[in-house]
Scaffold this motif. Structure first.
Motif, PDB file in Angstrom:
ATOM      1  N   LEU A   1      -0.625   9.604   0.829  1.00 23.65           N
ATOM      2  CA  LEU A   1      -1.856  10.238   0.357  1.00 23.65           C
ATOM      3  C   LEU A   1      -2.066   9.967  -1.125  1.00 23.65           C
ATOM      4  O   LEU A   1      -3.203   9.740  -1.572  1.00 23.65           O
ATOM      5  N   ALA A   2      -0.983   9.977  -1.900  1.00 20.19           N
ATOM      6  CA  ALA A   2      -1.100   9.791  -3.344  1.00 20.19           C
ATOM      7  C   ALA A   2      -1.334   8.341  -3.744  1.00 20.19           C
ATOM      8  O   ALA A   2      -1.766   8.073  -4.873  1.00 20.19           O
ATOM      9  N   ALA A   3      -1.071   7.388  -2.850  1.00 17.92           N
ATOM     10  CA  ALA A   3      -1.257   5.970  -3.180  1.00 17.92           C
ATOM     11  C   ALA A   3      -2.722   5.702  -3.503  1.00 17.92           C
ATOM     12  O   ALA A   3      -3.622   6.126  -2.774  1.00 17.92           O
ATOM     13  N   THR A   4      -2.967   4.987  -4.576  1.00 17.31           N
ATOM     14  CA  THR A   4      -4.340   4.758  -5.019  1.00 17.31           C
ATOM     15  C   THR A   4      -4.937   3.469  -4.464  1.00 17.31           C
ATOM     16  O   THR A   4      -6.119   3.434  -4.119  1.00 17.31           O
ATOM     17  N   ALA A   5      -4.154   2.408  -4.397  1.00 14.92           N
ATOM     18  CA  ALA A   5      -4.660   1.131  -3.875  1.00 14.92           C
ATOM     19  C   ALA A   5      -4.663   1.167  -2.353  1.00 14.92           C
ATOM     20  O   ALA A   5      -3.659   1.554  -1.742  1.00 14.92           O
ATOM     21  N   TRP A   6      -5.759   0.740  -1.759  1.00 11.99           N
ATOM     22  CA  TRP A   6      -5.823   0.859  -0.296  1.00 11.99           C
ATOM     23  C   TRP A   6      -4.755   0.021   0.412  1.00 11.99           C
ATOM     24  O   TRP A   6      -4.234   0.468   1.446  1.00 11.99           O
TER      25      TRP A   6
ATOM     26  N   LEU B   1     -19.212   3.317   6.731  1.00 12.77           N
ATOM     27  CA  LEU B   1     -18.247   3.650   7.784  1.00 12.77           C
ATOM     28  C   LEU B   1     -16.816   3.474   7.280  1.00 12.77           C
ATOM     29  O   LEU B   1     -15.939   4.294   7.588  1.00 12.77           O
ATOM     30  N   ALA B   2     -16.570   2.406   6.517  1.00 12.23           N
ATOM     31  CA  ALA B   2     -15.227   2.176   5.980  1.00 12.23           C
ATOM     32  C   ALA B   2     -14.812   3.322   5.068  1.00 12.23           C
ATOM     33  O   ALA B   2     -13.644   3.764   5.088  1.00 12.23           O
ATOM     34  N   HIS B   3     -15.738   3.829   4.276  1.00  4.58           N
ATOM     35  CA  HIS B   3     -15.411   4.939   3.378  1.00  4.58           C
ATOM     36  C   HIS B   3     -15.091   6.204   4.174  1.00  4.58           C
ATOM     37  O   HIS B   3     -14.179   6.957   3.806  1.00  4.58           O
ATOM     38  N   ILE B   4     -15.816   6.433   5.261  1.00  9.83           N
ATOM     39  CA  ILE B   4     -15.501   7.565   6.134  1.00  9.83           C
ATOM     40  C   ILE B   4     -14.087   7.420   6.684  1.00  9.83           C
ATOM     41  O   ILE B   4     -13.304   8.381   6.705  1.00  9.83           O
ATOM     42  N   GLU B   5     -13.740   6.223   7.127  1.00 11.06           N
ATOM     43  CA  GLU B   5     -12.412   6.005   7.696  1.00 11.06           C
ATOM     44  C   GLU B   5     -11.320   6.127   6.626  1.00 11.06           C
ATOM     45  O   GLU B   5     -10.231   6.640   6.912  1.00 11.06           O
ATOM     46  N   PHE B   6     -11.606   5.680   5.410  1.00 10.02           N
ATOM     47  CA  PHE B   6     -10.644   5.837   4.317  1.00 10.02           C
ATOM     48  C   PHE B   6     -10.386   7.312   4.060  1.00 10.02           C
ATOM     49  O   PHE B   6      -9.230   7.748   3.904  1.00 10.02           O
ATOM     50  N   ASN B   7     -11.459   8.108   4.015  1.00  6.57           N
ATOM     51  CA  ASN B   7     -11.307   9.550   3.852  1.00  6.57           C
ATOM     52  C   ASN B   7     -10.555  10.154   5.033  1.00  6.57           C
ATOM     53  O   ASN B   7      -9.767  11.090   4.871  1.00  6.57           O
ATOM     54  N   ALA B   8     -10.807   9.635   6.235  1.00  7.06           N
ATOM     55  CA  ALA B   8     -10.148  10.171   7.420  1.00  7.06           C
ATOM     56  C   ALA B   8      -8.642   9.913   7.388  1.00  7.06           C
ATOM     57  O   ALA B   8      -7.850  10.736   7.858  1.00  7.06           O
ATOM     58  N   VAL B   9      -8.228   8.756   6.843  1.00  2.68           N
ATOM     59  CA  VAL B   9      -6.797   8.506   6.638  1.00  2.68           C
ATOM     60  C   VAL B   9      -6.221   9.593   5.745  1.00  2.68           C
ATOM     61  O   VAL B   9      -5.188  10.213   6.048  1.00  2.68           O
TER      62      VAL B   9
ATOM     63  N   LEU C   1      -3.309  12.564   6.575  1.00  2.00           N
ATOM     64  CA  LEU C   1      -2.108  12.682   5.759  1.00  2.00           C
ATOM     65  C   LEU C   1      -2.034  14.047   5.091  1.00  2.00           C
ATOM     66  O   LEU C   1      -0.954  14.650   4.981  1.00  2.00           O
ATOM     67  N   ASP C   2      -3.158  14.550   4.642  1.00  2.08           N
ATOM     68  CA  ASP C   2      -3.181  15.822   3.929  1.00  2.08           C
ATOM     69  C   ASP C   2      -2.759  16.990   4.822  1.00  2.08           C
ATOM     70  O   ASP C   2      -2.005  17.864   4.406  1.00  2.08           O
ATOM     71  N   ILE C   3      -3.241  16.999   6.067  1.00  2.00           N
ATOM     72  CA  ILE C   3      -2.907  18.116   6.950  1.00  2.00           C
ATOM     73  C   ILE C   3      -1.416  18.093   7.297  1.00  2.00           C
ATOM     74  O   ILE C   3      -0.824  19.146   7.583  1.00  2.00           O
ATOM     75  N   MET C   4      -0.792  16.914   7.229  1.00  4.12           N
ATOM     76  CA  MET C   4       0.632  16.807   7.544  1.00  4.12           C
ATOM     77  C   MET C   4       1.507  17.481   6.490  1.00  4.12           C
ATOM     78  O   MET C   4       2.457  18.192   6.822  1.00  4.12           O
TER      79      MET C   4
ATOM     80  N   ALA D   1      -3.592   9.302  11.553  1.00  7.55           N
ATOM     81  CA  ALA D   1      -3.589   8.537  10.300  1.00  7.55           C
ATOM     82  C   ALA D   1      -3.468   7.042  10.564  1.00  7.55           C
ATOM     83  O   ALA D   1      -4.160   6.227   9.941  1.00  7.55           O
ATOM     84  N   ARG D   2      -2.612   6.664  11.501  1.00  5.56           N
ATOM     85  CA  ARG D   2      -2.434   5.251  11.827  1.00  5.56           C
ATOM     86  C   ARG D   2      -3.724   4.643  12.384  1.00  5.56           C
ATOM     87  O   ARG D   2      -4.106   3.525  12.024  1.00  5.56           O
ATOM     88  N   GLU D   3      -4.367   5.361  13.293  1.00  5.85           N
ATOM     89  CA  GLU D   3      -5.572   4.807  13.919  1.00  5.85           C
ATOM     90  C   GLU D   3      -6.732   4.766  12.936  1.00  5.85           C
ATOM     91  O   GLU D   3      -7.536   3.819  12.950  1.00  5.85           O
ATOM     92  N   GLU D   4      -6.827   5.765  12.050  1.00  5.90           N
ATOM     93  CA  GLU D   4      -7.870   5.717  11.024  1.00  5.90           C
ATOM     94  C   GLU D   4      -7.619   4.545  10.072  1.00  5.90           C
ATOM     95  O   GLU D   4      -8.565   3.880   9.627  1.00  5.90           O
TER      96      GLU D   4
END
Length: 274
Positions: free
Chosen positions: A26-31, A92-100, A104-107, A125-128
């Motif tokens: 979650l803390a990683a900045t580079a995709w 859509l990609a930005h939505i999926e990035f947020n979904a990743v 991770l955050d809920i974990m 997280a893996r599928e997102e």
């Protein structure tokens, strides 16, 4: 609360704990780093369900681009142009990035749940991450990159509002904001296909298939938490939506996909009644 006070002896700050790895991702900045960290979390990673992590600055990690703007500033573009299709795929990609980040955050954020809870959200997280990568690669094929267009941050805004309330997080992120994707996907897919972009339309088909499962996971754990709290799911949802100022959902609704994702008749009736 300091995490060392709640972790089992000898496991304080264990870097291999699944939830600790989720927080690091979650803390990683580079995709590329974020995606690699998600992929590296093993199914059989050590899992400390009870550990309470200290709050951490700088989450979620994100790259400097895209520029984040208000939703009204993300303008619509024509599907008749390659730029217009790229802008849609970028959204859509930005939505999926947020979904990743949300998975991770809920974990890491919510301790004390069964092991299956954390393993379910690792799968999400893996599928997102896969969805993001599919969209990113398609953008690249069209001559664009993630970060080339501005984006809004509505999904993460709700995550911040519900950071201290697991029941609200389950109700208002997977069951509300992410479930809206079930409703929108057929229209988006048809727009892309109608513009002759069958490759992009096929990616949207994959996303819809997987998102049904993700919303189903949210539904499962929401209803489990309602039972544990002695709350009726439909009435509880209405109360949480009001308390946290969730967006009002408007049709048309993809009822087939919502049923497949675990919404029952009472919930769908309440949804359609507005």
């Amino acid at each position: 609360m300091d995490s060392s006070n709640t972790a089992p002896a000898g496991q304080e700050h264990h870097p291999d704990c699944m939830r600790a790895q989720a927080l690091a991702a979650l803390a990683a900045t580079a995709w590329p780093d974020k995606l690699a960290r998600v992929r590296a979390i093993a199914d059989d990673a050590m899992l400390d369900c009870q550990r309470v992590f200290a709050p951490m600055d700088g989450v979620p990690g994100r790259p400097p681009l895209p520029e984040l703007v208000a939703p009204a500033q993300v303008r619509q573009r024509s599907m008749a142009t390659q730029e217009g299709r790229a802008a849609l795929l970028h959204a859509l990609a930005h939505i999926e990035f947020n979904a990743v980040n949300l998975a991770l955050d809920i974990m890491w954020r919510f301790a004390g749940m069964p092991e299956a809870f954390y393993r379910d959200w690792l799968r999400v997280a893996r599928e997102e991450a896969l969805h993001f990568d599919l969209l990113r690669r398609r953008l690249d094929a069209l001559g664009y990159a993630y970060g080339d267009f501005p984006a809004h941050n509505g999904l993460w805004d709700m995550a911040e509002r519900t950071c201290g309330d697991l029941l609200a997080r389950l109700a208002l992120v997977p069951r509300t904001l992410e479930a809206r994707g079930l409703d929108a996907s057929p229209m988006i897919r048809n727009k892309l296909a109608g513009a002759g972009d069958t490759e992009s339309a096929a990616i949207v088909d994959i996303i819809l298939r997987d998102e049904i499962g993700h919303v189903a996971i949210g539904n499962h754990w929401y209803k489990q938490q309602c039972v544990a709290a002695g709350k009726e799911p439909v009435a509880c949802y209405a109360e949480l939506a009001k308390r946290y100022d969730a967006p009002r959902l408007r049709g048309p609704f993809n009822l087939e996909a919502r049923r497949a994702a675990g919404f029952d008749d009472a919930e769908l009736a309440a949804l359609q009644a507005g």
